[in-house]
Design a protein around this motif. Sequence first.
Motif, short mmCIF file in Angstrom:
data_model
loop_
_atom_site.label_atom_id
_atom_site.label_comp_id
_atom_site.label_asym_id
_atom_site.label_seq_id
_atom_site.Cartn_x
_atom_site.Cartn_y
_atom_site.Cartn_z
N ALA A 129 44.41 34.43 34.68
CA ALA A 129 45.90 34.79 34.71
C ALA A 129 46.77 34.65 35.93
O ALA A 129 47.91 34.25 36.15
N GLY A 130 45.83 34.94 37.15
CA GLY A 130 46.61 34.87 38.36
C GLY A 130 46.95 33.37 38.62
O GLY A 130 48.03 33.04 39.15
N ARG A 131 46.00 32.24 38.32
CA ARG A 131 46.13 30.95 38.26
C ARG A 131 47.52 30.39 37.48
O ARG A 131 48.08 29.60 38.28
N VAL A 132 47.45 30.89 36.34
CA VAL A 132 48.59 30.45 35.43
C VAL A 132 49.78 31.02 35.91
O VAL A 132 50.84 30.24 35.91
N THR A 133 49.81 32.02 36.27
CA THR A 133 51.26 32.58 36.47
C THR A 133 51.74 32.62 37.95
O THR A 133 52.65 32.85 38.62
N GLY A 134 50.74 32.41 38.79
CA GLY A 134 50.94 32.20 40.12
C GLY A 134 50.89 33.66 41.02
O GLY A 134 51.42 33.74 42.06
N ALA A 135 50.35 34.59 40.18
CA ALA A 135 50.40 35.88 40.81
C ALA A 135 49.59 36.17 41.87
O ALA A 135 48.67 35.35 42.37
N GLN A 136 49.88 37.42 42.60
CA GLN A 136 49.26 37.84 43.68
C GLN A 136 48.14 38.74 42.95
O GLN A 136 48.41 39.33 41.96
N ILE A 137 46.80 38.53 43.33
CA ILE A 137 45.72 39.13 42.56
C ILE A 137 45.08 40.19 43.76
O ILE A 137 44.82 39.53 44.72
N VAL A 138 45.07 41.47 43.37
CA VAL A 138 44.28 42.26 44.08
C VAL A 138 42.94 42.92 43.18
O VAL A 138 43.20 43.30 42.16
N MET A 139 41.77 42.56 43.61
CA MET A 139 40.47 42.80 43.07
C MET A 139 39.80 43.64 43.68
O MET A 139 39.52 43.49 45.00
N ARG A 140 39.71 45.00 43.09
CA ARG A 140 38.70 45.64 43.61
C ARG A 140 37.50 45.85 43.09
O ARG A 140 37.17 46.21 41.72
N ASP A 141 36.37 45.38 43.72
CA ASP A 141 34.99 45.05 43.16
C ASP A 141 34.46 46.48 42.52
O ASP A 141 33.36 46.55 41.58
N ASP A 142 34.68 47.47 43.07
CA ASP A 142 34.17 49.07 42.65
C ASP A 142 35.07 49.74 41.43
O ASP A 142 34.51 50.79 41.15
N ILE A 143 35.65 49.08 40.92
CA ILE A 143 36.66 49.55 40.03
C ILE A 143 36.54 49.03 38.47
O ILE A 143 36.32 47.81 38.38
N GLY A 144 36.27 49.77 37.40
CA GLY A 144 36.15 49.42 36.16
C GLY A 144 37.34 49.28 35.31
O GLY A 144 38.41 49.05 35.97
N HIS A 145 37.39 49.75 34.05
CA HIS A 145 38.78 49.95 33.49
C HIS A 145 39.27 51.22 33.05
O HIS A 145 39.44 52.06 32.46
N GLU A 146 39.91 51.35 34.60
CA GLU A 146 40.86 52.56 34.81
C GLU A 146 41.60 52.67 35.85
O GLU A 146 41.81 51.33 36.64
N LEU A 147 42.51 53.41 36.10
CA LEU A 147 43.65 53.59 37.01
C LEU A 147 43.28 54.35 38.33
O LEU A 147 42.81 55.47 38.04
N CYS A 148 43.49 53.93 39.46
CA CYS A 148 42.96 54.84 40.57
C CYS A 148 44.27 54.82 41.45
O CYS A 148 45.26 54.18 41.37
N VAL A 149 44.09 55.95 42.29
CA VAL A 149 45.32 56.18 43.24
C VAL A 149 45.78 55.03 43.81
O VAL A 149 47.15 54.80 44.23
N GLU A 150 44.97 54.21 44.70
CA GLU A 150 45.24 53.12 45.22
C GLU A 150 46.17 52.00 44.36
O GLU A 150 47.09 51.78 45.04
N ASP A 151 45.99 51.91 43.10
CA ASP A 151 46.44 51.11 42.27
C ASP A 151 47.98 51.66 42.26
O ASP A 151 49.08 50.79 42.31
N VAL A 152 48.17 52.93 42.04
CA VAL A 152 49.61 53.44 42.04
C VAL A 152 50.26 53.13 43.31
O VAL A 152 51.66 52.93 43.11
N TYR A 153 49.80 53.53 44.25
CA TYR A 153 50.35 53.24 45.89
C TYR A 153 50.87 51.77 45.87
O TYR A 153 51.88 51.44 46.41
N ARG A 154 49.83 50.88 45.71
CA ARG A 154 50.09 49.46 45.66
C ARG A 154 51.10 48.94 44.78
O ARG A 154 52.03 48.31 44.97
#
Length: 166
Positions: A129-154
Amino acid sequence: MRATESGIGETRAWFEPRLWVNANRKESSKWTCDGIEASVETAVRMVNEIERERGIPRHRVVLGGFSQGACLALACAQSELCDVAGVLAVRGYLPNRATASTATGRWPTTLILAGGRDPLVPTDWSLEAGRVTGAQIVMRDDIGHELCVEDVYRARRWIRERFNES
């Protein structure tokens, strides 16, 4: 829309995703999101109403969502909503991976927040998706299918940047 999941029964969903698996039990390129077209039409109608009734132009709108909502936001950016201020996709993917282009041929500014341990949205899908859209991707290796506080701030910081606010 109501979607059915085997063994679970009916659940609320924007669409019903289907991944086709080939005989070797490997993911094939055939992927469908049954019902997503109706959800895109609903979202487009909502954005048009906001623009008409409240005077907020599309270039001041950010489409965003988590999981299927992120997928829907990306699908909307492929439609007539390709002129929005941005797309925020948290643990999402491109709904029509084989035909991922926009009406104008260019994507809005996009941020993808991905989880390296996400069992529902594989890392490869986020990277694609990042390649196709030219998006900035932030990958968090320690996160599954959930929302974390860092996501909200980012996400907050990224949205503010779209409108040059601090």
